[in-house]
Design a protein around this motif. Structure first.
Motif, PDB file in Angstrom:
ATOM      1  N   ARG A 130       0.752  -1.310   0.055  1.00 55.42           N
ATOM      2  CA  ARG A 130       0.082   0.028   0.115  1.00 55.42           C
ATOM      3  C   ARG A 130       0.896   1.225   0.050  1.00 55.42           C
ATOM      4  O   ARG A 130       0.566   2.167  -0.731  1.00 55.42           O
ATOM      5  N   LEU A 131       2.012   1.102   0.654  1.00 56.91           N
ATOM      6  CA  LEU A 131       2.710   2.269   0.761  1.00 56.91           C
ATOM      7  C   LEU A 131       3.477   2.597  -0.622  1.00 56.91           C
ATOM      8  O   LEU A 131       3.586   3.707  -1.084  1.00 56.91           O
ATOM      9  N   ALA A 132       3.893   1.752  -1.349  1.00 56.01           N
ATOM     10  CA  ALA A 132       4.665   1.757  -2.368  1.00 56.01           C
ATOM     11  C   ALA A 132       3.660   2.307  -3.444  1.00 56.01           C
ATOM     12  O   ALA A 132       3.888   2.947  -4.175  1.00 56.01           O
ATOM     13  N   ILE A 133       2.309   1.571  -3.505  1.00 56.73           N
ATOM     14  CA  ILE A 133       1.229   2.358  -4.346  1.00 56.73           C
ATOM     15  C   ILE A 133       1.033   3.878  -4.193  1.00 56.73           C
ATOM     16  O   ILE A 133       0.969   4.595  -5.062  1.00 56.73           O
ATOM     17  N   SER A 134       1.030   4.065  -2.783  1.00 55.78           N
ATOM     18  CA  SER A 134       0.665   5.457  -2.503  1.00 55.78           C
ATOM     19  C   SER A 134       1.896   6.428  -2.997  1.00 55.78           C
ATOM     20  O   SER A 134       1.753   7.597  -3.409  1.00 55.78           O
ATOM     21  N   LEU A 135       3.202   5.750  -2.731  1.00 57.29           N
ATOM     22  CA  LEU A 135       4.175   6.724  -3.266  1.00 57.29           C
ATOM     23  C   LEU A 135       4.245   6.960  -4.670  1.00 57.29           C
ATOM     24  O   LEU A 135       4.307   8.130  -5.038  1.00 57.29           O
ATOM     25  N   VAL A 136       3.862   5.823  -5.505  1.00 59.35           N
ATOM     26  CA  VAL A 136       3.815   6.148  -6.809  1.00 59.35           C
ATOM     27  C   VAL A 136       2.782   6.826  -7.364  1.00 59.35           C
ATOM     28  O   VAL A 136       2.982   7.880  -8.206  1.00 59.35           O
ATOM     29  N   MET A 137       1.550   6.926  -6.683  1.00 60.82           N
ATOM     30  CA  MET A 137       0.526   7.865  -6.892  1.00 60.82           C
ATOM     31  C   MET A 137       0.914   9.211  -6.549  1.00 60.82           C
ATOM     32  O   MET A 137       0.531  10.216  -7.291  1.00 60.82           O
ATOM     33  N   GLY A 138       1.502   9.445  -5.421  1.00 60.36           N
ATOM     34  CA  GLY A 138       1.932  10.538  -5.008  1.00 60.36           C
ATOM     35  C   GLY A 138       2.976  11.358  -6.078  1.00 60.36           C
ATOM     36  O   GLY A 138       2.841  12.369  -6.526  1.00 60.36           O
ATOM     37  N   ALA A 139       3.964  10.673  -6.599  1.00 61.57           N
ATOM     38  CA  ALA A 139       4.942  10.935  -7.539  1.00 61.57           C
ATOM     39  C   ALA A 139       4.149  11.293  -8.790  1.00 61.57           C
ATOM     40  O   ALA A 139       4.291  12.332  -9.416  1.00 61.57           O
ATOM     41  N   LEU A 140       2.952  10.499  -9.337  1.00 59.56           N
ATOM     42  CA  LEU A 140       2.467  10.369 -10.621  1.00 59.56           C
ATOM     43  C   LEU A 140       1.711  12.127 -10.359  1.00 59.56           C
ATOM     44  O   LEU A 140       1.772  12.732 -11.353  1.00 59.56           O
ATOM     45  N   PHE A 141       1.043  12.368  -9.480  1.00 56.21           N
ATOM     46  CA  PHE A 141       0.124  13.405  -9.288  1.00 56.21           C
ATOM     47  C   PHE A 141       1.151  14.680  -9.140  1.00 56.21           C
ATOM     48  O   PHE A 141       0.765  15.757 -10.114  1.00 56.21           O
ATOM     49  N   ALA A 142       2.338  14.363  -8.639  1.00 55.60           N
ATOM     50  CA  ALA A 142       3.151  15.730  -8.562  1.00 55.60           C
ATOM     51  C   ALA A 142       3.703  15.975  -9.876  1.00 55.60           C
ATOM     52  O   ALA A 142       4.037  16.840 -10.445  1.00 55.60           O
ATOM     53  N   ALA A 143       3.988  14.660 -10.800  1.00 52.46           N
ATOM     54  CA  ALA A 143       4.341  15.078 -12.256  1.00 52.46           C
ATOM     55  C   ALA A 143       3.579  15.584 -12.817  1.00 52.46           C
ATOM     56  O   ALA A 143       4.048  16.407 -13.784  1.00 52.46           O
ATOM     57  N   VAL A 144       2.338  15.112 -12.851  1.00 53.80           N
ATOM     58  CA  VAL A 144       1.202  15.945 -13.633  1.00 53.80           C
ATOM     59  C   VAL A 144       1.234  17.550 -13.248  1.00 53.80           C
ATOM     60  O   VAL A 144       1.396  18.237 -14.243  1.00 53.80           O
ATOM     61  N   VAL A 145       1.073  18.006 -12.000  1.00 58.04           N
ATOM     62  CA  VAL A 145       1.200  19.157 -11.362  1.00 58.04           C
ATOM     63  C   VAL A 145       2.467  19.955 -11.782  1.00 58.04           C
ATOM     64  O   VAL A 145       2.425  21.021 -12.577  1.00 58.04           O
ATOM     65  N   GLY A 146       3.860  19.311 -11.696  1.00 58.36           N
ATOM     66  CA  GLY A 146       5.034  19.697 -12.276  1.00 58.36           C
ATOM     67  C   GLY A 146       4.819  20.048 -13.836  1.00 58.36           C
ATOM     68  O   GLY A 146       5.428  21.140 -14.340  1.00 58.36           O
ATOM     69  N   PHE A 147       4.381  19.263 -14.655  1.00 62.46           N
ATOM     70  CA  PHE A 147       4.233  19.429 -15.986  1.00 62.46           C
ATOM     71  C   PHE A 147       3.232  20.500 -16.251  1.00 62.46           C
ATOM     72  O   PHE A 147       3.937  21.690 -17.085  1.00 62.46           O
ATOM     73  N   LEU A 148       2.157  20.783 -15.610  1.00 64.20           N
ATOM     74  CA  LEU A 148       1.121  21.978 -15.851  1.00 64.20           C
ATOM     75  C   LEU A 148       1.821  23.197 -15.348  1.00 64.20           C
ATOM     76  O   LEU A 148       1.740  24.264 -16.132  1.00 64.20           O
ATOM     77  N   ILE A 149       2.642  23.056 -14.171  1.00 68.51           N
ATOM     78  CA  ILE A 149       3.372  24.305 -13.764  1.00 68.51           C
ATOM     79  C   ILE A 149       4.447  24.687 -14.644  1.00 68.51           C
ATOM     80  O   ILE A 149       4.931  25.572 -14.857  1.00 68.51           O
ATOM     81  N   GLY A 150       5.035  23.512 -15.029  1.00 64.29           N
ATOM     82  CA  GLY A 150       6.197  23.798 -15.945  1.00 64.29           C
ATOM     83  C   GLY A 150       6.001  24.572 -17.346  1.00 64.29           C
ATOM     84  O   GLY A 150       6.875  25.346 -17.812  1.00 64.29           O
ATOM     85  N   ILE A 151       4.955  24.408 -17.738  1.00 62.81           N
ATOM     86  CA  ILE A 151       4.565  25.095 -19.099  1.00 62.81           C
ATOM     87  C   ILE A 151       4.734  26.599 -19.045  1.00 62.81           C
ATOM     88  O   ILE A 151       5.706  27.387 -19.679  1.00 62.81           O
ATOM     89  N   PRO A 152       4.248  27.309 -17.998  1.00 58.36           N
ATOM     90  CA  PRO A 152       4.476  28.773 -17.717  1.00 58.36           C
ATOM     91  C   PRO A 152       5.857  28.829 -17.083  1.00 58.36           C
ATOM     92  O   PRO A 152       6.406  29.966 -17.861  1.00 58.36           O
TER      93      PRO A 152
END
Lengths: 293, 350
Positions: B99-121
């Motif tokens: 469960r911890l592993a899945i959570s870390l991966v999900m945390g990383a995924l969401f952060a990556a998406v936010v990072g991409f959106l923020i990265g554009i501007p």
């Protein structure tokens, strides 16, 4: 009428931001560094003013003058001890040092003045002016803040445009080496810039705490960050830009609080900043520097 | 047999891996032997999270060469998304490490998406302007999580902003409660998980840096115009480094959050971003081992200074300023160098 009320309180808050932002911008212009300790100098100024007025029962004007003198000395000392040895160092190193100074001031204040909030007495009393049969009320603090901001702005413009010291400042901000060859004392000029910036911070501290009377050792950090944003908003390094940025930021913040959402007001202010920087990457009045290949 | 090329970087990277493994083994042995104080034991997971944060920020600051003042924002995204995932999967996945592993991966995924959106501007800007916009995004993320309500019931997930309008059916529960954050988290984070996270972070960063893309990123850092003129896609490579950095910070945030029973958005504010930046600059930009050591040392330092009680943060600030002065002042630096070379000469003479 409520719109006018919000507008006036926005301009008042914006004036405080503008005074702080002027300090940021002047220091950035000459030393090319983000002085993160500036917000904490505001706090120190406010504490000095508080003790002068409440404990030693000095008149408010003397209290502010005392705070200005202490902050100017503090600014010069900080520059001499922490920033001057790093003048040729990479900008990140100076940034971290500024953060270290900020921590130092906050924690020194915590030890000296305890974390208990102090109730700041307004430097101009609690009076207010009522217009249009009481529909529009403007407190004295608001009027004094706006007048102080305009006065400081005029003083700084005249100072940098026509005095010898002001010209030296502009020369140093353009090219330190060339300025030195022309016989300008660069070290003294930088010290005076820090002194002026810190003196402005002291005035801002007294005005800020007159409008929002709780004083704690972290009082300066959030207005500091906001004013920093305001300086960038207007184009960092530009004096009229800092005024414009500060006023706009204050008005946007109050309007966002009044018409959209209190909790999200900070988010809205920062979102506006991002949009402005996307359209004008060097801020509203900043100079766009062409890159030479 | 083909001879393996043993370059300087490979040697340095192997040393970094080796030291991290060594530190893990030693700390585990200390723990097993009961030699570790309980306060240090409680700090092991935060140290792991901060080390991973420092390595990931070093990718942005040291390798990409852009100053980010909002790295805690990604940590926040990872913490909230990862912890929510862990709570949602509490019954579906009984095994805690999985469960911890899945959570870390999900945390990383969401952060990556936010990072991409923020990265554009963000990545369109330069220098101090880029820094202030990352600061702004960090504050925006904090404000949003401070006002976000997420609940779950038999109909699925309910999200609302500003006030609690999730209208949960009976048996539903509120996961994110606005300024109250997430409460009642099961502390499933372990030191071993932290160690694995650091190793994964190191593998990702080292492989990125030593690849074709990594060299392109460093070329952009060293001279953007020259890099552009040889046909490198600036935006693509900048984005690659930025998103990777965000994702790793997200995983670190998820690990960090699951070490506590509650997590609030205000924990991940500007000061946290600055704290991690201090680790990176003190450790040396682009130097991962330096980041690790600085993060571990500076997380322990305030605890170690506990005997000075009220003065500890003051001492911390003074140490910070003195270290920056000692490492960056030209006069002090040349003096230190002379000292070093003098000692070497003395050795040679013997």
């Amino acid at each position: 009428m409520t719109f006018l009320n919000f507008l006036i309180s926005g301009i008042s808050l914006g004036s405080i931001y503008a005074i702080i932002a002027l300090g940021y911008t002047m220091v950035y212009g000459i030393a090319k560094m983000l002085n993160f300790a500036h917000g904490d100098v505001i706090m120190v100024g406010a504490y000095i003013c508080f003790y002068a007025i409440s404990r030693f029962e000095l008149p408010p004007l003397v209290g502010i003058l005392l705070a200005m003198i202490v902050c100017m000395l503090l600014g010069i000392i900080i520059e001499r001890l922490a920033y001057k040895p790093l003048r040729s160092a990479p900008s990140l190193a100076v940034l971290i040092t500024a953060i270290g100074v900020s921590y130092f001031l906050q924690n020194a204040a915590l030890l000296l003045w305890t974390p208990n909030p102090k109730v700041f007495p307004s430097v101009v009393g609690d009076g207010k002016v009522e217009l249009f049969g009481g529909q529009l009320t403007i407190s004295h603090v608001t009027i004094v803040t706006i007048v102080a901001c305009v006065a400081i702005m005029i003083f700084l413009t005249v100072f940098t445009e026509s005095t010898k010291m002001g010209k030296a400042m502009r020369a140093c901000s353009e090219d330190k080496g060339a300025a030195q060859l022309m016989g300008i004392n660069v070290n003294a000029t930088i010290s005076i810039t820090f002194a002026i910036g810190s003196g402005l911070a002291a005035i801002a501290g007294a005005l800020l705490c007159s409008a929002y009377p709780t004083l704690i050792p972290t009082t300066g950090s959030m207005p500091g960050i906001k004013a920093f944003t305001a300086a960038v908003f207007g184009g960092i390094g530009s004096i009229p830009g800092a005024l414009l940025g500060g006023l706009l930021l204050g008005v946007i913040e109050i309007f966002a609080k009044a018409y959209i959402s209190t909790q999200l007001s900070d988010a809205i202010v920062f979102a506006v900043l991002i949009i402005v920087l996307l359209v004008k990457p060097a801020g509203l009045l900043g100079k766009q520097i062409r890159e030479k290949v | 047999m083909k001879k393996i090329k043993w370059s300087k970087t490979t040697g340095k990277n192997t040393m970094t891996y080796g030291l991290v493994i060594l530190a893990y083994v030693v700390l585990q042995l200390f723990g097993a032997a009961g030699l570790m104080s309980s306060s240090l034991k409680g700090m092991l997971i935060p140290i792991c999270a901060y080390v991973a944060m420092a390595i990931s920020l070093n990718l942005t600051v040291g390798v990409l060469g852009e100053l980010s003042l909002g790295h805690a924002g990604f940590m926040s995204v990872g913490a909230f998304c990862g912890t929510s995932t862990a709570i949602l999967l509490q019954n579906a996945v009984p095994s805690a490490p999985l469960r911890l592993a899945i959570s870390l991966v999900m945390g990383a995924l969401f952060a990556a998406v936010v990072g991409f959106l923020i990265g554009i501007p963000v990545l369109r800007l330069r220098g101090d302007y880029l820094a202030i916009v990352t600061l702004a995004f960090g504050e925006i993320i904090k404000s949003i999580f401070n006002n976000l309500y997420l609940g779950v019931d038999s109909h699925g997930l309910h999200v609302s902003l500003l006030s609690d309008r999730t209208n949960l059916a009976e048996g539903g529960s509120l996961i994110i409660g606005g300024p109250m954050g997430i409460g009642g988290i099961q502390k499933i984070a372990t030191f071993t998980a932290g160690f694995v996270l650091i190793m994964v972070t190191l593998v990702v960063v080292f492989n990125l840096v030593n690849s074709r893309a990594g060299r392109a990123i460093m070329a952009i850092r060293d001279n953007r115009i020259a890099a552009e003129s040889i046909g490198l896609n600036i935006t693509k490579y900048k984005m690659m480094a930025f998103v990777t950095s965000a994702a790793l910070a997200g995983a670190a945030g998820a690990l960090f959050a699951m070490n506590y029973s509650t997590v609030v958005a205000n924990k991940f504010d500007f000061n946290t971003s600055i704290l991690v930046l201090v680790f990176v600059v003190l450790g040396g930009q682009g130097n991962m081992l330096g980041s690790i050591i600085a993060a571990a040392a500076l997380t322990i330092l305030p605890e170690a200074l506990r005997e000075y009680a009220d003065y500890r943060m003051l001492v911390y600030a003074i140490i910070l300023i003195l270290v920056m002065l000692a490492t960056n002042n030209p006069t002090l630096k040349s003096w230190l160098d002379r000292l070093k070379s003098g000692r070497r000469k003395a050795k040679e003479a013997i």
